[in-house]
Write an enzyme that holds these catalytic residues in place. Structure first.
Site, short mmCIF file in Angstrom:
data_model
loop_
_atom_site.label_atom_id
_atom_site.label_comp_id
_atom_site.label_asym_id
_atom_site.label_seq_id
_atom_site.Cartn_x
_atom_site.Cartn_y
_atom_site.Cartn_z
N MET A 1 0.83 -1.19 0.00
CA MET A 1 0.00 0.00 0.00
C MET A 1 0.87 1.26 0.00
SD MET A 1 -3.18 -0.83 -0.07
CE MET A 1 -4.31 -2.16 0.29
N CYS A 2 0.38 2.31 -0.59
CA CYS A 2 1.10 3.58 -0.67
C CYS A 2 1.00 4.33 0.66
CB CYS A 2 0.51 4.43 -1.78
SG CYS A 2 0.39 3.60 -3.38
#
Length: 256
Positions: A1-2
């Site tokens: 995930m960013c």
């Protein structure tokens, strides 16, 4: 995930939040604490608002920790409202066009999450983008597709409704294709005046999102970037947070 961060308030230099703190966004690109992927090195970007209504944007495919141009801009740019993002790719290759934040006119948008099974429904998701807007499509990520689809759903006049209708349409495509992977969505949207933060997921496991008061402003981030965690507040699941002259929270219920 960013990982991402947004700020609105009194003008500050971008490095004040993006580089200087002990757990800054740039350091999170190498060692995130609350992400499934510890390293977020698939590109980075910043967007900021100055005297003009349309924002300035810088994006690049280098990891944030080694991007000298990013560091130079952060030391030189002072802004009252800005967004910043470090990417861990879940859809779309590592390329300039897939880096966040995305822009269109006065709008900036960045996203953390994914449309589960996106490769199987990519063409159908892209078909949600109206023809007059499709020419803005530059990359092949689900994030940009969500943004452009929402523009066609009335993002200018009712951001929450536009995002909700887009996510509902994407989830229907997942169901029709028999995809059981979740649609997870946290995002920041701005028109230069207000910040809109969203947090939801089809499996009740939305990515993390926090907010806090800063000296002279308010920050929203995927995870705390300073150690005093007592001053951070989790954005509730299924929530739309608006930060303008005031702070407002409203239910953001998607018909999953």
């Amino acid at each position: 995930m960013c990982r991402f961060l947004a700020y609105t308030g009194e003008p500050i230099y971008l490095d004040t939040l993006l580089i200087e703190p002990e757990a800054s966004l740039v350091s999170q690109s190498l060692s995130a604490r609350e992400a499934k992927t510890v390293v977020n090195g698939d590109g980075c970007g910043i967007g900021w608002y100055g005297a003009r209504p349309e924002p300035g944007v810088y994006r690049g495919t280098l990891p944030a920790w080694s991007d000298a141009n990013l560091a130079s801009l952060c030391r030189s740019v002072e802004a009252r409202l800005f967004l910043a993002h470090v990417r861990s790719a879940t859809s779309g290759e590592v390329s300039f066009s897939n880096c966040h934040p995305f822009s269109a006119g006065k709008h900036l948008f960045m996203h953390n999450g994914q449309i589960g099974g996106y490769p199987a429904i990519r063409r159908s998701v892209e078909a949600l983008i109206p023809d007059p807007i499709y020419g803005r499509r530059r990359g092949n990520s689900d994030s940009e597709a969500i943004f452009l689809s929402a523009l066609g759903q009335g993002l200018d006049t009712d951001p929450a409704r536009a995002i909700a209708r887009t996510l509902e349409a994407c989830h229907r495509l997942q169901i029709n294709e028999g995809i059981t992977e979740a649609l997870r969505f946290t995002a920041i949207l701005s028109d230069g005046e207000n910040l809109h933060a969203f947090r939801c997921a089809s499996d009740d496991r939305p990515p993390s999102l926090y907010w806090r008061h800063m000296s002279g402003g308010i920050a929203v981030a995927s995870e705390p970037f300073v150690s005093n965690e007592n001053e951070w507040h989790a954005v509730p699941a299924n929530c739309h947070m608006t930060i303008g002259k005031d702070i407002a929270f409203e239910d953001f219920m998607i018909a999953w």
